[in-house]
Design a protein around this motif. Structure first.
Motif, PDB file in Angstrom:
ATOM      1  N   UNK A   1       0.932  -1.251  -0.183  1.00 49.65           N
ATOM      2  CA  UNK A   1       0.147  -0.347  -0.092  1.00 49.65           C
ATOM      3  C   UNK A   1       1.148   0.947   0.227  1.00 49.65           C
ATOM      4  N   UNK A   2       0.372   2.402  -0.679  1.00 44.53           N
ATOM      5  CA  UNK A   2       0.858   3.456  -0.575  1.00 44.53           C
ATOM      6  C   UNK A   2      -0.231   4.687  -0.482  1.00 44.53           C
ATOM      7  N   UNK A   3       0.438   6.303  -0.334  1.00 47.01           N
ATOM      8  CA  UNK A   3      -0.011   7.383   0.260  1.00 47.01           C
ATOM      9  C   UNK A   3       0.416   8.839  -0.431  1.00 47.01           C
ATOM     10  N   UNK A   4      -0.561   9.868  -1.573  1.00 47.90           N
ATOM     11  CA  UNK A   4      -0.142  10.514  -1.885  1.00 47.90           C
ATOM     12  C   UNK A   4      -0.932  11.707  -1.678  1.00 47.90           C
ATOM     13  N   UNK A   5       0.237  12.803  -1.846  1.00 48.35           N
ATOM     14  CA  UNK A   5      -0.647  13.690  -0.499  1.00 48.35           C
ATOM     15  C   UNK A   5       0.291  15.331  -1.207  1.00 48.35           C
ATOM     16  N   UNK A   6      -0.101  16.439  -1.384  1.00 44.88           N
ATOM     17  CA  UNK A   6       0.604  18.033  -1.580  1.00 44.88           C
ATOM     18  C   UNK A   6      -0.134  18.460  -0.180  1.00 44.88           C
ATOM     19  N   UNK A   7       0.856  19.542  -0.292  1.00 40.49           N
ATOM     20  CA  UNK A   7      -0.370  20.239   1.088  1.00 40.49           C
ATOM     21  C   UNK A   7       0.701  21.845   1.070  1.00 40.49           C
ATOM     22  N   UNK A   8       0.270  23.113   1.204  1.00 35.53           N
ATOM     23  CA  UNK A   8       0.422  23.821   1.153  1.00 35.53           C
ATOM     24  C   UNK A   8       0.414  24.784   2.358  1.00 35.53           C
ATOM     25  N   UNK A   9       2.153  25.487   2.868  1.00 35.02           N
ATOM     26  CA  UNK A   9       1.565  25.520   3.997  1.00 35.02           C
ATOM     27  C   UNK A   9       2.154  27.056   4.561  1.00 35.02           C
TER      28      UNK A   9
ATOM     29  N   UNK B   1       4.598  25.163  -0.860  1.00 37.89           N
ATOM     30  CA  UNK B   1       4.107  23.833  -1.324  1.00 37.89           C
ATOM     31  C   UNK B   1       4.562  22.610  -0.833  1.00 37.89           C
ATOM     32  N   UNK B   2       4.182  21.571  -0.188  1.00 34.42           N
ATOM     33  CA  UNK B   2       5.534  20.255  -0.321  1.00 34.42           C
ATOM     34  C   UNK B   2       4.234  18.790  -1.531  1.00 34.42           C
ATOM     35  N   UNK B   3       5.265  18.559  -1.680  1.00 34.21           N
ATOM     36  CA  UNK B   3       4.546  17.103  -2.642  1.00 34.21           C
ATOM     37  C   UNK B   3       5.177  15.591  -1.453  1.00 34.21           C
ATOM     38  N   UNK B   4       4.055  14.888  -0.978  1.00 34.82           N
ATOM     39  CA  UNK B   4       5.016  13.449  -0.955  1.00 34.82           C
ATOM     40  C   UNK B   4       4.311  12.424  -1.366  1.00 34.82           C
TER      41      UNK B   4
END
Length: 233
Positions: free
Chosen positions: A140-148, A227-230
Motif C-alpha cells: 500500500x502507499x499514499x500520496x499528497x500535496x499540502x500548502x503551508x 507547497x510540499x508534495x509527498x
C-alpha cells in the motif's frame, strides 16, 4: 586343563562348581574377570543398568548445575570449532557475528529486515557469488500535496510504512518559494531542529509512520508560503 587357556573359568572343577566369566589374554597368560557394576550403601544393592545408571559427580564445580560449562582455556576463553558440520534449526538473538569465507553452489539464504515490518529479501547463491533475487514490494502507499505558511505547523495523518516517505518542496507555484522545515513529532509537544528543503529540493526519510514528522514553512526571499508534495509506502 583346557579351560585355563580359554575364556571363563569353572570353580572347583569336577564337583559342579560355578562358572566365572573371564577374558583370557594369551599374551599375559592370565584371566581377567568380567564383572557387572553394582552400587549402594551397606546392606543395599542396586545393579547399574541403562535405566538405572551408575551415579557420578564431577568434583570442583557447583553440584547444583544442570549443565557442564565448557571453555577453550582455563581463563574461560572461547571454544574454537573447526571442520565441517551440519545444522538444523534456528538461531535467534542479537549477538551473533558470522563471517562467510566460502559458499557452496545451490545454497539459498533468506534475510528478514525486522526493523521495516519484516520485509523478506530472498538471496540466491550461484557458485561463489550472492545475488539478491527480488525485494518484496510494499502492498500500500499514499500520496499528497499540502500548502503551508510560516504560521503553520503541519502533521500528516498516520500511515504505516514499509519503506518510508519521499518529500519534495514543490516550486512551480509563483507564491511558493519558502523553505520547508521537516521536524520530529515522535513525542507530543516536542519539536527538534528541522531538516531544510529549499524550493525544488527533495528527500527520502526511512520511517515506520508518516505521522512522526512535522512540517513548517520558513520565510525565504520574502516568500512566506511553501507547497510540499509527498509519497509514502
Amino acid at each position: 586343563m583346557s579351560q585355563f587357556s580359554q575364556d571363563n573359568v569353572t570353580l572347583n572343577p569336577g564337583v559342579s562348581g560355578a562358572n566365572v566369566a573371564t577374558d583370557y589374554v594369551s599374551s599375559k597368560d592370565a584371566h581377567y574377570q568380567i564383572v557387572k557394576l553394582d552400587f549402594g550403601s551397606e546392606d543395599n544393592s542396586s545393579l547399574a543398568t541403562l535405566a538405572n545408571p551408575f551415579p557420578t559427580n564431577i568434583v570442583g564445580i557447583n553440584s547444583s548445575w544442570q549443565t557442564l560449562p565448557v571453555a577453550g582455556n582455563t581463563e574461560g576463553g572461547p571454544v574454537l570449532i573447526t571442520g565441517t558440520f551440519g545444522f538444523t534449526g534456528s538461531i535467534s538473538g542479537n549477538d551473533f557475528n558470522v563471517g562467510i569465507t566460502s559458499i557452496e553452489s545451490g545454497l539459498t539464504f533468506e534475510v528478514v529486515n525486522h526493523s521495516v515490518n519484516g520485509i523478506t529479501i530472498p538471496i540466491d547463491v550461484s557458485g561463489s557469488s550472492i545475488t539478491v533475487g527480488h525485494v518484496s514490494l510494499p502492498s500500500s502507499l499514499t500520496f499528497g500535496s499540502i500548502r503551508i505558511t510560516t504560521s503553520d505547523t503541519v502533521t500528516l495523518a498516520g500511515f504505516s510504512c514499509n519503506t518510508g516517505i519521499k518529500i519534495k518542496n514543490f516550486a512551480s507555484f509563483t507564491d511558493s518559494g519558502a523553505i520547508v522545515g521537516i521536524g520530529n513529532s515522535i513525542s507530543a509537544g516536542v519539536t527538534t531542529p528541522a531538516y531544510l528543503l529549499l524550493a525544488g529540493e527533495e528527500v527520502f526519510i526511512e520511517v515506520d509512520d508518516i505521522d512522526r514528522l512535522t512540517f513548517v514553512a520558513i520565510e525565504e526571499a520574502s516568500s512566506t508560503k511553501a507547497t510540499f508534495t509527498y509519497q509514502a509506502s
